[in-house]
Design a protein around this motif. Structure first.
Motif, PDB file in Angstrom:
ATOM      1  N   LYS A  69      44.691  34.059  38.795  1.00 52.15           N
ATOM      2  CA  LYS A  69      44.472  32.755  39.420  1.00 52.15           C
ATOM      3  C   LYS A  69      44.566  32.879  40.940  1.00 52.15           C
ATOM      4  CE  LYS A  69      45.834  27.930  39.043  1.00 52.15           C
ATOM      5  NZ  LYS A  69      46.700  26.977  38.355  1.00 52.15           N
ATOM      6  N   GLN A  70      45.542  33.637  41.431  1.00 51.95           N
ATOM      7  CA  GLN A  70      45.680  33.831  42.875  1.00 51.95           C
ATOM      8  C   GLN A  70      44.446  34.535  43.434  1.00 51.95           C
ATOM      9  OE1 GLN A  70      45.993  36.650  45.019  1.00 51.95           O
ATOM     10  NE2 GLN A  70      46.394  35.361  46.783  1.00 51.95           N
ATOM     11  N   LYS A  71      43.951  35.536  42.723  1.00 51.09           N
ATOM     12  CA  LYS A  71      42.781  36.285  43.185  1.00 51.09           C
ATOM     13  C   LYS A  71      41.548  35.375  43.260  1.00 51.09           C
ATOM     14  CE  LYS A  71      40.506  40.713  42.432  1.00 51.09           C
ATOM     15  NZ  LYS A  71      40.457  41.920  41.628  1.00 51.09           N
ATOM     16  N   GLN A  72      41.380  34.483  42.289  1.00 50.58           N
ATOM     17  CA  GLN A  72      40.259  33.540  42.309  1.00 50.58           C
ATOM     18  C   GLN A  72      40.403  32.556  43.463  1.00 50.58           C
ATOM     19  OE1 GLN A  72      37.335  33.498  40.440  1.00 50.58           O
ATOM     20  NE2 GLN A  72      36.878  32.086  42.091  1.00 50.58           N
ATOM     21  N   ARG A  73      41.618  32.074  43.680  1.00 52.56           N
ATOM     22  CA  ARG A  73      41.853  31.166  44.803  1.00 52.56           C
ATOM     23  C   ARG A  73      41.557  31.861  46.130  1.00 52.56           C
ATOM     24  NH1 ARG A  73      47.594  28.299  43.125  1.00 52.56           N
ATOM     25  NH2 ARG A  73      46.683  26.584  41.948  1.00 52.56           N
ATOM     26  N   ALA A  74      41.976  33.119  46.249  1.00 54.76           N
ATOM     27  CA  ALA A  74      41.720  33.878  47.477  1.00 54.76           C
ATOM     28  C   ALA A  74      40.217  34.019  47.711  1.00 54.76           C
ATOM     29  CB  ALA A  74      42.389  35.248  47.393  1.00 54.76           C
ATOM     30  N   ALA A  75      39.462  34.299  46.650  1.00 58.66           N
ATOM     31  CA  ALA A  75      38.006  34.421  46.773  1.00 58.66           C
ATOM     32  C   ALA A  75      37.402  33.096  47.243  1.00 58.66           C
ATOM     33  CB  ALA A  75      37.395  34.847  45.442  1.00 58.66           C
ATOM     34  N   ASN A  76      37.905  31.975  46.723  1.00 56.29           N
ATOM     35  CA  ASN A  76      37.419  30.663  47.145  1.00 56.29           C
ATOM     36  C   ASN A  76      37.757  30.386  48.616  1.00 56.29           C
ATOM     37  OD1 ASN A  76      36.463  30.258  44.566  1.00 56.29           O
ATOM     38  ND2 ASN A  76      38.188  28.993  43.928  1.00 56.29           N
ATOM     39  N   ALA A  77      38.961  30.762  49.038  1.00 60.21           N
ATOM     40  CA  ALA A  77      39.373  30.564  50.430  1.00 60.21           C
ATOM     41  C   ALA A  77      38.494  31.388  51.373  1.00 60.21           C
ATOM     42  CB  ALA A  77      40.846  30.932  50.609  1.00 60.21           C
ATOM     43  N   VAL A  78      38.227  32.643  51.006  1.00 63.22           N
ATOM     44  CA  VAL A  78      37.376  33.511  51.823  1.00 63.22           C
ATOM     45  C   VAL A  78      35.956  32.947  51.892  1.00 63.22           C
ATOM     46  CG1 VAL A  78      36.286  35.801  51.912  1.00 63.22           C
ATOM     47  CG2 VAL A  78      38.752  35.595  51.521  1.00 63.22           C
ATOM     48  N   SER A  79      35.437  32.496  50.776  1.00 60.98           N
ATOM     49  CA  SER A  79      34.099  31.917  50.739  1.00 60.98           C
ATOM     50  C   SER A  79      34.003  30.711  51.673  1.00 60.98           C
ATOM     51  CB  SER A  79      33.761  31.509  49.305  1.00 60.98           C
ATOM     52  OG  SER A  79      32.520  30.862  49.250  1.00 60.98           O
TER      53      SER A  79
END
Length: 180
Positions: A58-68
């Motif tokens: 979940k953290q990794k997906q959130r990080a990807a969304n933040a970077v995007s």
């Protein structure tokens, strides 16, 4: 004849941790037998590992969304105190990116660094981590991987992606991983 009236130390083991307990001596007793972990204990440890893996995913997906989201802000102007949309300061950009990913962060660089408990090193940084610079942690950016970060540099400039060179490494003062 059994001895009574003293103190005996007995060792017990629970979940692989040895415990020492003192108590009155009434009779010589054999030490408790070591038993294999109960099926419930094994299931609990397994469930905790799954939760941990789920949290990491979940953290990794959130990080990807933040970077995007940070990528989409490239070119927006810097504005002191800017929290977007349309203009940003460094902490506003980081907070806005993570807010879009579902994580609320405090407003300023020092507040963000203190609030996020998961600290990381320069070499341990992964996409989405927030990198801080200078002794007072007065500047920050969103790490996007491969030695680059997106940040809102300063007045008169625009949000941009930059290569983390020797200057930034020399002035690095910490990093955090939001989203846990």
């Amino acid at each position: 004849m059994p001895f009574t009236g003293g103190i005996a130390l007995t060792a017990t083991s629970a979940l692989g941790v040895s415990l020492l307990a003192a108590g009155p001596v009434t009779a010589a007793a054999a030490p408790p037998a070591r038993t294999a972990a109960a099926p419930q204990q094994v299931a609990l440890v397994s469930a905790q590992a799954k939760v941990s893996q789920a949290r990491k995913a979940k953290q990794k997906q959130r990080a990807a969304n933040a970077v995007s989201y940070a990528y989409k802000q490239i070119g927006d102007p810097y504005r002191y105190g800017g929290t977007g949309p349309g203009s940003w300061d460094c902490s506003g950009l980081a907070g806005g990116s993570w807010r879009k990913a579902g994580v609320k962060l405090p407003r300023t660089t020092t507040q963000i660094y203190k609030a996020v408990k998961h600290k990381v090193s320069w070499k341990g940084a992964v996409k989405g981590d927030l990198l801080f610079f200078y002794s007072g942690k007065s500047h920050m950016g969103v790490y996007v991987g491969n030695g680059y970060m997106i940040h809102a540099p300063s007045s008169g400039k625009r949000v941009k992606k930059i290569k983390l060179n020797g200057y930034y490494k020399r002035n690095f003062s910490g990093a955090v991983r939001p989203g846990y």
